[in-house]
Design a protein around this motif. Structure first.
Motif, PDB file in Angstrom:
ATOM      1  N   SER A 127       0.868  -1.184   0.000  1.00 51.08           N
ATOM      2  CA  SER A 127       0.000   0.000   0.000  1.00 51.08           C
ATOM      3  C   SER A 127       0.906   1.236   0.000  1.00 51.08           C
ATOM      4  O   SER A 127       2.098   1.134  -0.292  1.00 51.08           O
ATOM      5  CB  SER A 127      -0.908  -0.030   1.229  1.00 51.08           C
ATOM      6  N   ALA A 169      -0.776   3.943  13.568  1.00 46.93           N
ATOM      7  CA  ALA A 169      -2.130   3.876  14.133  1.00 46.93           C
ATOM      8  C   ALA A 169      -2.943   2.882  13.322  1.00 46.93           C
ATOM      9  O   ALA A 169      -2.933   2.932  12.093  1.00 46.93           O
ATOM     10  CB  ALA A 169      -2.778   5.247  14.085  1.00 46.93           C
ATOM     11  N   MET A 170      -3.594   1.959  14.007  1.00 48.03           N
ATOM     12  CA  MET A 170      -4.311   0.892  13.296  1.00 48.03           C
ATOM     13  C   MET A 170      -5.733   0.749  13.842  1.00 48.03           C
ATOM     14  O   MET A 170      -5.934   0.687  15.048  1.00 48.03           O
ATOM     15  CB  MET A 170      -3.536  -0.414  13.491  1.00 48.03           C
ATOM     16  N   LEU A 183      -8.645   1.586  18.512  1.00 50.17           N
ATOM     17  CA  LEU A 183      -7.348   2.033  18.008  1.00 50.17           C
ATOM     18  C   LEU A 183      -6.202   1.317  18.723  1.00 50.17           C
ATOM     19  O   LEU A 183      -6.141   1.299  19.952  1.00 50.17           O
ATOM     20  CB  LEU A 183      -7.221   3.555  18.237  1.00 50.17           C
ATOM     21  N   LEU A 205       4.316  -4.545   7.908  1.00 51.10           N
ATOM     22  CA  LEU A 205       2.993  -3.925   8.061  1.00 51.10           C
ATOM     23  C   LEU A 205       1.899  -4.971   7.837  1.00 51.10           C
ATOM     24  O   LEU A 205       0.910  -5.023   8.571  1.00 51.10           O
ATOM     25  CB  LEU A 205       2.846  -2.753   7.086  1.00 51.10           C
ATOM     26  N   GLN A 233      -0.963  -5.994  10.388  1.00 56.34           N
ATOM     27  CA  GLN A 233      -2.387  -5.917  10.006  1.00 56.34           C
ATOM     28  C   GLN A 233      -3.081  -7.256  10.259  1.00 56.34           C
ATOM     29  O   GLN A 233      -4.229  -7.290  10.692  1.00 56.34           O
ATOM     30  CB  GLN A 233      -2.528  -5.509   8.538  1.00 56.34           C
ATOM     31  N   SER A 238      -0.150   8.188  11.220  1.00 54.68           N
ATOM     32  CA  SER A 238      -1.533   7.746  11.220  1.00 54.68           C
ATOM     33  C   SER A 238      -2.138   8.043   9.850  1.00 54.68           C
ATOM     34  O   SER A 238      -2.167   9.198   9.428  1.00 54.68           O
ATOM     35  CB  SER A 238      -2.293   8.503  12.319  1.00 54.68           C
ATOM     36  N   ASN A 239      -2.563   7.006   9.152  1.00 51.41           N
ATOM     37  CA  ASN A 239      -3.169   7.199   7.828  1.00 51.41           C
ATOM     38  C   ASN A 239      -4.684   7.052   7.948  1.00 51.41           C
ATOM     39  O   ASN A 239      -5.221   5.964   7.908  1.00 51.41           O
ATOM     40  CB  ASN A 239      -2.610   6.165   6.845  1.00 51.41           C
ATOM     41  N   ILE A 240      -5.342   8.201   8.121  1.00 51.29           N
ATOM     42  CA  ILE A 240      -6.799   8.164   8.256  1.00 51.29           C
ATOM     43  C   ILE A 240      -7.435   8.355   6.887  1.00 51.29           C
ATOM     44  O   ILE A 240      -8.635   8.208   6.700  1.00 51.29           O
ATOM     45  CB  ILE A 240      -7.274   9.239   9.277  1.00 51.29           C
ATOM     46  N   MET A 292      -7.431   6.595   4.268  1.00 53.54           N
ATOM     47  CA  MET A 292      -8.143   5.483   3.630  1.00 53.54           C
ATOM     48  C   MET A 292      -9.612   5.476   4.033  1.00 53.54           C
ATOM     49  O   MET A 292     -10.436   4.831   3.404  1.00 53.54           O
ATOM     50  CB  MET A 292      -7.472   4.133   3.926  1.00 53.54           C
ATOM     51  N   GLY A 319      -4.095  12.570   5.046  1.00 53.86           N
ATOM     52  CA  GLY A 319      -5.482  12.656   4.592  1.00 53.86           C
ATOM     53  C   GLY A 319      -5.701  11.756   3.388  1.00 53.86           C
ATOM     54  O   GLY A 319      -4.859  10.914   3.056  1.00 53.86           O
ATOM     55  N   LYS A 320      -6.822  11.963   2.741  1.00 53.37           N
ATOM     56  CA  LYS A 320      -7.204  11.118   1.591  1.00 53.37           C
ATOM     57  C   LYS A 320      -6.515  11.636   0.317  1.00 53.37           C
ATOM     58  O   LYS A 320      -6.444  12.847   0.098  1.00 53.37           O
ATOM     59  CB  LYS A 320      -8.726  11.203   1.434  1.00 53.37           C
ATOM     60  N   ILE A 321      -6.034  10.714  -0.494  1.00 49.87           N
ATOM     61  CA  ILE A 321      -5.457  11.102  -1.792  1.00 49.87           C
ATOM     62  C   ILE A 321      -6.614  11.557  -2.686  1.00 49.87           C
ATOM     63  O   ILE A 321      -7.603  10.827  -2.853  1.00 49.87           O
ATOM     64  CB  ILE A 321      -4.713   9.922  -2.448  1.00 49.87           C
ATOM     65  N   ILE A 343      -2.135  14.600  -1.548  1.00 51.23           N
ATOM     66  CA  ILE A 343      -2.444  14.119  -0.184  1.00 51.23           C
ATOM     67  C   ILE A 343      -1.990  15.202   0.791  1.00 51.23           C
ATOM     68  O   ILE A 343      -0.982  15.890   0.544  1.00 51.23           O
ATOM     69  CB  ILE A 343      -1.735  12.772   0.107  1.00 51.23           C
TER      70      ILE A 343
HETATM   71  N1  COA Z   1      -5.980   7.947   0.488  1.00 50.31           N
HETATM   72  C1  COA Z   1      -6.642   7.181  -0.377  1.00 50.31           C
HETATM   73  N2  COA Z   1      -6.591   5.855  -0.363  1.00 50.31           N
HETATM   74  C2  COA Z   1      -5.817   5.242   0.559  1.00 50.31           C
HETATM   75  C3  COA Z   1      -5.088   5.972   1.487  1.00 50.31           C
HETATM   76  C4  COA Z   1      -5.178   7.384   1.447  1.00 50.31           C
HETATM   77  N3  COA Z   1      -4.528   8.150   2.303  1.00 50.31           N
HETATM   78  N4  COA Z   1      -4.415   5.123   2.281  1.00 50.31           N
HETATM   79  C5  COA Z   1      -4.707   3.898   1.863  1.00 50.31           C
HETATM   80  N5  COA Z   1      -5.555   3.972   0.823  1.00 50.31           N
HETATM   81  C6  COA Z   1      -6.128   2.846   0.108  1.00 50.31           C
HETATM   82  C7  COA Z   1      -5.103   1.816  -0.249  1.00 50.31           C
HETATM   83  O1  COA Z   1      -4.454   2.155  -1.434  1.00 50.31           O
HETATM   84  C8  COA Z   1      -5.930   0.557  -0.329  1.00 50.31           C
HETATM   85  O2  COA Z   1      -6.637   0.498  -1.526  1.00 50.31           O
HETATM   86  P1  COA Z   1      -6.189  -0.343  -2.821  1.00 50.31           P
HETATM   87  O3  COA Z   1      -5.348  -1.472  -2.381  1.00 50.31           O
HETATM   88  O4  COA Z   1      -7.445  -0.750  -3.461  1.00 50.31           O
HETATM   89  O5  COA Z   1      -5.439   0.623  -3.655  1.00 50.31           O
HETATM   90  C9  COA Z   1      -6.984   0.781   0.737  1.00 50.31           C
HETATM   91  O6  COA Z   1      -7.022   2.172   0.982  1.00 50.31           O
HETATM   92  C10 COA Z   1      -6.745   0.029   2.028  1.00 50.31           C
HETATM   93  O7  COA Z   1      -5.438   0.228   2.481  1.00 50.31           O
HETATM   94  P2  COA Z   1      -4.957  -0.584   3.778  1.00 50.31           P
HETATM   95  O8  COA Z   1      -4.984  -2.024   3.490  1.00 50.31           O
HETATM   96  O9  COA Z   1      -5.711  -0.138   4.958  1.00 50.31           O
HETATM   97  O10 COA Z   1      -3.436  -0.252   3.890  1.00 50.31           O
HETATM   98  P3  COA Z   1      -2.604   1.001   4.356  1.00 50.31           P
HETATM   99  O11 COA Z   1      -1.237   0.483   4.396  1.00 50.31           O
HETATM  100  O12 COA Z   1      -2.850   2.165   3.527  1.00 50.31           O
HETATM  101  O13 COA Z   1      -3.051   1.332   5.869  1.00 50.31           O
HETATM  102  C11 COA Z   1      -3.302   1.068   8.194  1.00 50.31           C
HETATM  103  C12 COA Z   1      -2.721   0.504   6.924  1.00 50.31           C
HETATM  104  C13 COA Z   1      -2.995   0.136   9.321  1.00 50.31           C
HETATM  105  C14 COA Z   1      -2.696   2.429   8.465  1.00 50.31           C
HETATM  106  C15 COA Z   1      -4.821   1.221   8.007  1.00 50.31           C
HETATM  107  O14 COA Z   1      -5.385  -0.041   7.703  1.00 50.31           O
HETATM  108  C16 COA Z   1      -5.536   1.785   9.201  1.00 50.31           C
HETATM  109  O15 COA Z   1      -5.896   1.075  10.136  1.00 50.31           O
HETATM  110  N6  COA Z   1      -5.809   3.124   9.204  1.00 50.31           N
HETATM  111  C17 COA Z   1      -6.574   3.773  10.246  1.00 50.31           C
HETATM  112  C18 COA Z   1      -5.634   4.590  11.109  1.00 50.31           C
HETATM  113  C19 COA Z   1      -6.388   5.266  12.213  1.00 50.31           C
HETATM  114  O16 COA Z   1      -7.269   4.709  12.834  1.00 50.31           O
HETATM  115  N7  COA Z   1      -6.021   6.532  12.446  1.00 50.31           N
HETATM  116  C20 COA Z   1      -6.687   7.336  13.386  1.00 50.31           C
HETATM  117  C21 COA Z   1      -5.943   7.442  14.645  1.00 50.31           C
HETATM  118  S1  COA Z   1      -6.849   8.386  15.775  1.00 50.31           S
END
Ligand code: COA
Length: 437
Positions: free
Chosen positions: A263, A304-305, A311, A331, A335, A356-358, A360, A381-383, A402
Motif C-alpha cells: 500500500s 495507528a491501526m 485504536l 505492516l 495488520q 496515522s493514515n486516516i 483510507m 489525509g485522503k489522496i 495528499i
Molecule cells: N488515500 C486514499 N486511499 C488510501 C489511502 C489514502 N490516504 N491510504 C490507503 N488507501 C487505500 C489503499 O491504497 C488501499 O486500496 P487499494 O489497495 O485498493 O489501492 C486501501 O485504501 C486500504 O489500504 P490498507 O490495506 O488499509 O493499507 P494502508 O497500508 O494504507 O493502511 C493502516 C494501513 C494500518 C494504516 C490502516 O489499515 C488503518 O488502520 N488506518 C486507520 C488509522 C487510524 O485509525 N487513524 C486514526 C488514529 S486516531
C-alpha cells in the motif's frame, strides 16, 4: 450489602482471603522487592530505565525504575528505606509480575502489612497517567499514601482529600480509608431510611445504554489524557503523490506474487525514516521529570491501526535498516495481528515516532495527537485528484494530492525544525524512486 461489595474489592486487591496480615522484616534483612500486579491483565513489562544501582541508598517513594507495558509507562517507587543490593534485570529485559526487581537491605524494623496470601512484598507503583505519588521531597499539595490505598480509594470513589489521615507525616493509611468507608455507609443507610425515591423514576433506564470502556479503549483514554498536557504545534502541507501512485501501480502486482500487499504506508514510513536521519532529534522520548530528550537511533515507527477492539498503535522496528518491501511485509504482519487483535507486547512497545493514515477512510486534514513519550506524530489525509498548475505555472493539470499534518511537542521542537523535516519527507514522497535506493 453495599459495604460487603467494598470489602470484596479490597480483598480482590490482594487476591487472597485475608484482609491484612503482618509480615515482620528486621533491620539488615535483604528482601526481594517484587514487581507487583499493575492491573489490566499485564503479566510482563520491559525495563526501560534504572534510577538506582547496587550500593545506592533509597528512601520510601524514591524512584527505582521505569517499566513499560502495552498499556502505560510506569515508574516503580521504593516502599522501603534501605540500600540496593542487586538489580535483577538489565535495560530492555522483560520483567514478570511477581518476580523480584531488586534486592534491598532494609534499614528499619518493619511491620509490613500485606494483603496477599503469599505474603508478597508489594512494591509501590506510580503510573505516569495517574496522579503522582509524592516522594518525600515533593509532598506539597499532594496526598501521601501508598498505591494500594490509592487504589482502594479509586475503586470506592473516595476522594483521599476527604479522608482523615492518621499516618506518619499526614500519610493516609488503609485503616483511615476503611474508617471513612464505614462512616459513609452509616450515613448512607440513614439516608436510605428517610428517602424512598427510586432512581428508576428519575432516569428512564430504557432510554440509555451504559458501555464500560475496555481493553485498548482504556489505554486510549489514559494516553490521550496524558497527551492533553503537551502543547501541540501542528504543521500541515500538501504533497503530490502522482509519481508514487505510478510506482506503486508498477510494483504492486510483482509484490503480490511474493505474498506482500503493497500500500502507500510503507513509502510514507520509509520517507519518515529517511528524513529522521537528517533530523534525529525528532525520533526521541521526552523525560518530563529530568527535562531531557532521549534521542533514539532505532526508528521504531508506530502506525495507528483501526481494529475491531478500537485504536491500536503497534510499531515497525528498525525501519532505518529496512527496505520498502520489508516494511510492507512487516505492516502486513501487523495488520494480520490487528485482524485477530492479538498483538504481542513487543509489537506494542518501544515506538519512537508515529504515523496515522486516516485517509483510507476519508478527510483532508486532521490534527493528530502525540503519543507520549514520543514527540512527533504525522497524519495523512485522503489522496484526491485535484487541479494544480504544472511546473511552468501556465497549464492546469490533474494532480494526485495528499495532505500531511505533523504534530510536534512544542516544548522541545520548534516550528522551523518541523517544517524542514516535513519538506524533506515531502521531497522523498514526490520522488519515490529515492526510497528504493
Ligand atoms: N488515500 C486514499 N486511499 C488510501 C489511502 C489514502 N490516504 N491510504 C490507503 N488507501 C487505500 C489503499 O491504497 C488501499 O486500496 P487499494 O489497495 O485498493 O489501492 C486501501 O485504501 C486500504 O489500504 P490498507 O490495506 O488499509 O493499507 P494502508 O497500508 O494504507 O493502511 C493502516 C494501513 C494500518 C494504516 C490502516 O489499515 C488503518 O488502520 N488506518 C486507520 C488509522 C487510524 O485509525 N487513524 C486514526 C488514529 S486516531
Amino acid at each position: 450489602m453495599a459495604f460487603s461489595i467494598k470489602l470484596s474489592s479490597i480483598v480482590r486487591l490482594g487476591r487472597g482471603t485475608q484482609l491484612f496480615s503482618f509480615n515482620s522484616i528486621r533491620y539488615g534483612s535483604v528482601i526481594p522487592f517484587k514487581l507487583s500486579d499493575i492491573g489490566e491483565g499485564i503479566r510482563e513489562v520491559t525495563v526501560k530505565e534504572w534510577f538506582v544501582k547496587a550500593g545506592d541508598r533509597v528512601s520510601q517513594f524514591d524512584n527505582i525504575c521505569e517499566v513499560q507495558s502495552d498499556k502505560a509507562s510506569v515508574t516503580i517507587t521504593s516502599r522501603y528505606d534501605g540500600k540496593i543490593k542487586m538489580l535483577h534485570y538489565k535495560i530492555d529485559d522483560v520483567a514478570l509480575v511477581g518476580n523480584p526487581l531488586v534486592d534491598i537491605e532494609v534499614e528499619d524494623d518493619i511491620d509490613n502489612p500485606t494483603i496477599d496470601d503469599n505474603k508478597n512484598i508489594e512494591n509501590s507503583i506510580k503510573e505516569s497517567t495517574e496522579e503522582n505519588i509524592p516522594s518525600n521531597k515533593e509532598t506539597a499539595g499532594k496526598i501521601l499514601t501508598t498505591p494500594a490505598v490509592r487504589r482502594i480509594a479509586t475503586e470506592n470513589n473516595i476522594n483521599l482529600k476527604n479522608v482523615i489521615a492518621t499516618g506518619k507525616d499526614g500519610r493516609v493509611l488503609k485503616e483511615d480509608v476503611l474508617e471513612f468507608l464505614n462512616n459513609q455507609m452509616k450515613k448512607l443507610n440513614n439516608e436510605k431510611n428517610t428517602s424512598k425515591i427510586s432512581m428508576n423514576k428519575i432516569i428512564n433506564i430504557d432510554d440509555e445504554e451504559v458501555v464500560a470502556l475496555k481493553g485498548y479503549e482504556k489505554h486510549m483514554w489514559k494516553t490521550m489524557t496524558k497527551a492533553l498536557s503537551i502543547p501541540h504545534f501542528v504543521y500541515s502541507d500538501e504533497c503530490d503523490v502522482t509519481k508514487l501512485l505510478e510506482l506503486r501501480n508498477e510494483t504492486k502486482e510483482y509484490m503480490k506474487a511474493q505474498g506482500i500487499a503493497l500500500s502507500f504506508m510503507p513509502f510514507f514510513i520509509k520517507a519518515a525514516s529517511k528524513a529522521l536521519v537528517e533530523y534525529p532529534r525528532l525520533n526521541s522520548w521526552l523525560d518530563e521529570t529530568t527535562q531531557s530528550l532521549r534521542i533514539i537511533k532505532r526508528h521504531n515507527i508506530s502506525v495507528a491501526m483501526d481494529t475491531s477492539d478500537g485504536l491500536v498503535v503497534p510499531n515497525i522496528k528498525n525501519v532505518q535498516s529496512l527496505s520498502v518491501s520489508q516494511i510492507a511485509s512487516e505492516l502486513n504482519r501487523l495488520q494480520e495481528l490487528g485482524r485477530s487483535v492479538s498483538f504481542p507486547l513487543a509489537d506494542l512497545t518501544g515506538g519512537t515516532f508515529s504515523l496515522s493514515n486516516i485517509g483510507m477512510i476519508g478527510g483532508t486534514y486532521t490534527k493528530p495527537v502525540i503519543l507520549p513519550p514520543q514527540i512527533v506524530i504525522g497524519a495523512l489525509g485522503k489522496i484526491q485528484k485535484l487541479p494544480r498548475f504544472d511546473n511552468d505555472g501556465k497549464n492546469i493539470i490533474a494532480a494526485n494530492i495528499i495532505s500531511v499534518s505533523w504534530a510536534a511537542d512544542h516544548r522541545v521542537i520548534d516550528g522551523v525544525t518541523m517544517a524542514k523535516f516535513s519538506n524533506l519527507w515531502r521531497y522523498y514522497i514526490e520522488n519515490p524512486a529515492l526510497l528504493m535506493i
